[in-house]
Design an enzyme around this catalytic site. Structure first.
Site, short mmCIF file in Angstrom:
data_model
loop_
_atom_site.label_atom_id
_atom_site.label_comp_id
_atom_site.label_asym_id
_atom_site.label_seq_id
_atom_site.Cartn_x
_atom_site.Cartn_y
_atom_site.Cartn_z
N GLY A 290 14.85 52.66 46.32
CA GLY A 290 14.30 51.69 47.26
C GLY A 290 15.09 51.71 48.55
O GLY A 290 15.74 52.70 48.90
N SER A 291 15.06 50.59 49.24
CA SER A 291 15.64 50.54 50.59
C SER A 291 17.15 50.35 50.56
O SER A 291 17.71 49.84 49.58
CB SER A 291 14.98 49.40 51.37
OG SER A 291 15.18 48.20 50.67
N VAL B 31 18.63 46.61 49.93
CA VAL B 31 18.60 46.14 48.54
C VAL B 31 19.61 46.92 47.70
O VAL B 31 20.35 46.35 46.89
CB VAL B 31 17.17 46.26 47.93
CG1 VAL B 31 17.18 45.81 46.48
CG2 VAL B 31 16.17 45.43 48.73
N GLY B 32 19.70 48.23 47.94
CA GLY B 32 20.67 49.04 47.21
C GLY B 32 22.09 48.58 47.48
O GLY B 32 22.92 48.49 46.57
N GLU C 1 19.03 55.60 44.92
CA GLU C 1 18.23 56.56 45.69
C GLU C 1 17.62 55.79 46.84
O GLU C 1 16.66 55.03 46.65
CB GLU C 1 17.11 57.12 44.81
CG GLU C 1 17.58 58.05 43.72
CD GLU C 1 18.03 59.38 44.28
OE1 GLU C 1 17.65 59.74 45.40
OE2 GLU C 1 18.81 60.05 43.59
N CYS D 146 10.81 58.62 51.79
CA CYS D 146 12.25 58.62 52.09
C CYS D 146 12.64 59.88 52.84
O CYS D 146 13.56 59.86 53.65
CB CYS D 146 13.04 58.53 50.79
SG CYS D 146 12.62 59.83 49.62
P1 NAD Z 1 12.30 48.00 48.43
O1 NAD Z 1 13.77 48.16 48.54
O2 NAD Z 1 11.65 46.92 49.21
O3 NAD Z 1 11.87 47.76 46.92
C1 NAD Z 1 12.15 48.72 45.95
C2 NAD Z 1 12.11 48.04 44.59
O4 NAD Z 1 13.20 47.13 44.48
C3 NAD Z 1 10.86 47.22 44.33
O5 NAD Z 1 10.48 47.40 43.00
C4 NAD Z 1 11.34 45.79 44.58
O6 NAD Z 1 10.58 44.83 43.89
C5 NAD Z 1 12.75 45.87 44.03
N1 NAD Z 1 13.69 44.87 44.55
C6 NAD Z 1 13.62 44.12 45.67
N2 NAD Z 1 14.70 43.34 45.78
C7 NAD Z 1 15.48 43.59 44.70
C8 NAD Z 1 16.75 43.10 44.24
N3 NAD Z 1 17.44 42.19 44.94
N4 NAD Z 1 17.26 43.61 43.10
C9 NAD Z 1 16.60 44.56 42.40
N5 NAD Z 1 15.38 45.05 42.77
C10 NAD Z 1 14.84 44.58 43.92
O7 NAD Z 1 11.66 49.43 48.80
P2 NAD Z 1 10.12 49.82 48.93
O8 NAD Z 1 9.60 49.30 50.22
O9 NAD Z 1 9.36 49.53 47.67
O10 NAD Z 1 10.22 51.41 48.98
C11 NAD Z 1 10.54 52.08 50.12
C12 NAD Z 1 12.02 52.40 50.17
O11 NAD Z 1 12.38 53.25 49.10
C13 NAD Z 1 12.38 53.17 51.43
O12 NAD Z 1 13.61 52.72 51.91
C14 NAD Z 1 12.46 54.60 50.94
O13 NAD Z 1 13.24 55.45 51.75
C15 NAD Z 1 13.08 54.39 49.61
N6 NAD Z 1 12.85 55.56 48.74
C16 NAD Z 1 13.90 56.36 48.44
C17 NAD Z 1 13.68 57.52 47.69
C18 NAD Z 1 14.81 58.45 47.34
O14 NAD Z 1 14.64 59.23 46.40
N7 NAD Z 1 15.93 58.43 48.02
C19 NAD Z 1 12.41 57.82 47.26
C20 NAD Z 1 11.35 56.96 47.58
C21 NAD Z 1 11.59 55.83 48.32
#
Ligand code: NAD
Length: 485
Positions: A221-222, A225-226, A244, A278
């Site tokens: 994810g983003s 959050v990570g 990731e 990503c």
């Molecule tokens: P996001 O960070 O908004 O959400 C990702 C997931 O995390 C969702 O399931 C969300 O419900 C969950 N989440 C939200 N807050 C959380 C918390 N506090 N604790 C645990 N989980 C939580 O991201 P998104 O908008 O769904 O996806 C897009 C992002 O993912 C972009 O930043 C993209 O670059 C990244 N991404 C990375 C890769 C990679 O392999 N590096 C691949 C695909 C997407």
């Protein structure tokens, strides 16, 4: 449970806190999915803990058989799942079919990896007979993003299951319905509690990750959050946290590049999944001597990406996923500093349907300033470099390190430049989005924490244990391996 999500909402924060919600199809806002309801975190973690010991005791052959069953069911549902991805996320159907194909292939690749990774190692020397074994880590949580709602979570799911860890998968709430279909297939293929899907947003995701019974997390994810997860789990050494995260990926066009190929690759990298990848190309850095020629070809190549219905095979540019994403696109159009080479705009109606379409945009930037936030919409920052050393400096102005591509006819230039680019995935003469499942895929710097996903993720699903013995186990090791002594 209370339904508090407004389908036209623009606040992800509000959405992430809601306990029930209805998604709209981004390519047809008149289509609304059935209501989704956040899952029960406590009972999922309790179930996973209860089945941990039993699942860890199963043989690799049995785990593989369960996965083969899931693979056959996913293959049978390929069209339904692809259609579900396209309808719910707006990803064009051909891309969605590619995603489901990767889900199926991932099972073969991970079984192959498991064979070598999970095998005991013996014959390591020392005064006593010994072996090194890979022990399952414990119950795992996998958190998925919306843009690859099945494939990215699935890779970690499969690796954990093969390693003997029960899995709780929390998909993105923006893809809850198609994820539920996948979840039903996976749940059916495994004994109760071994694979569970829990719906929800940040509240559920956070509760799952922070639960002390969970021993491994794969979060895709983003960056914000990570980072929050890494901060909260910093002192917990019992958990492995694989991150990731996002990218700010650049395609570098050297003076000797094939400009047609570079232009096509840059346009594809910017527009696949409407820039919501990503590994999307959000920056193009061109050597000055070829900038004028490249620019013309790049704008021509972008013209191919006309907004269209994501359910049609001819569509190359689907809508953004949500009203929030459109609002961010509009904000970036208003705020980014520079001269627009291609002015973007939203397209509220395409082929007679209301949806979240936007057009690609390119901005020529002289500032060379770092973009700390991920772009994640089809807007490309275009930089002109005086020479290759300047290109490297421009490349390093973002905090990300996911993918980079260098377009050049010279292997020597590629090697020299490549050595200076801090990215986990380095390509020559390929789009920044070209990331096959046969390779590891991990981010450096802010893009991840050195836990490459993609190929080889199984390394992060186990704990290594060194075992040695004296005076017994004369013929075989405790696990049946011939005694090296
Ligand atoms: P996001 O960070 O908004 O959400 C990702 C997931 O995390 C969702 O399931 C969300 O419900 C969950 N989440 C939200 N807050 C959380 C918390 N506090 N604790 C645990 N989980 C939580 O991201 P998104 O908008 O769904 O996806 C897009 C992002 O993912 C972009 O930043 C993209 O670059 C990244 N991404 C990375 C890769 C990679 O392999 N590096 C691949 C695909 C997407």
């Amino acid at each position: 449970m209370e339904t508090i999500r407004n389908p036209e909402q623009t606040s992800m924060l509000e959405f992430e806190k809601s306990a029930a919600w209805k998604n709209l199809s981004p390519g047809d806002l008149s289509f609304s999915f059935p209501q989704s309801i956040a899952g029960d975190v406590e009972s999922a973690v309790a179930n996973a803990s209860a089945v941990m010991a039993g699942w860890a005791r199963t043989s690799l052959a049995e785990r593989i058989e369960r996965l083969r069953e899931a693979q056959r069911a996913i293959a049978a549902a390929k069209e339904e799942l692809s259609h579900g991805i396209a309808l719910e996320t707006g990803k064009p159907i051909t891309e969605a079919q590619g995603e489901v194909g990767a889900v199926i292939a991932k099972i073969d690749l991970t079984i192959e990896d498991a064979g070598s990774h999970l095998a005991e190692r013996t014959g390591l020397g020392g005064p006593h007979p010994s072996l090194v074994r890979q022990a399952p880590r414990g119950p795992a949580v996998v958190i998925g993003p919306f843009n690859f709602p099945l494939h990215l979570g699935h890779g970690a799911n499969v690796a954990h299951l093969l390693a003997g860890n029960p899995v709780i998968y929390k998909p993105s709430p923006l893809a809850a319905n198609v994820a539920a279909k996948y979840g039903r297939i996976m749940e059916t293929a495994f004994p109760g509690g071994v694979f569970q899907l829990v719906q929800g947003g940040g509240v559920e995701g956070s509760a799952l990750c922070l639960d002390p019974r969970i021993r491994a997390i794969c979060f895709t994810g983003s960056v914000p959050v990570g980072r929050e997860l890494a901060r909260k789990l910093a002192g917990d050494f019992s958990k492995d946290l694989a991150l990731e995260l996002g990218g700010g990926n650049a395609l570098i066009v050297c003076a000797d590049a094939d400009l047609d190929e570079a232009a096509r690759a840059a346009a594809e990298g910017a527009c696949l999944t409407a820039g919501q990848r990503c590994n999307a190309t959000s920056r193009v850095i061109v050597e000055r001597s070829v900038a004028a020629g490249f620019e013309k070809k790049f704008l021509e190549a972008l013209a191919v990406f006309e907004p269209g219905d994501p359910l049609l095979a001819a569509t190359k540019l689907g809508p953004l996923v949500s009203a929030a994403a459109v609002a961010r696109y509009e904000r970036l159009l208003g705020e980014m500093p520079g001269d627009w080479l291609l002015r973007g705009r939203t397209e509220p109606i395409v082929a007679g349907k209301r949806g979240y379409w936007v057009r690609p945009a390119v901005i020529h930037r002289e500032d060379g300033r770092a973009d700390d936030a991920e772009c994640f919409v089809p807007i490309v920052s275009y930089f002109i470099a005086e020479d290759l050393a300047h290109a490297v400096r421009l490349h390093s102005t973002t905090p990300f390190g996911l993918t980079a591509s260098v377009f050049t006819r010279s292997e020597e230039t590629f090697r020299r430049l490549g050595a200076e680019l801090e990215v986990g995935n380095l390509y020559a003469n390929l789009p920044t989005t070209f990331s096959p499942s046969t390779l590891p895929f991990g981010g450096w710097r802010d893009s991840g924490n050195s836990r490459p996903g993609g190929r080889g993720f199984i390394r992060y699903t186990t704990r290594e244990q060194a075992v040695q013995w004296k005076g017994f186990f004369s013929k075989t090791s405790p696990n049946g391996t011939p005694d090296p002594a």
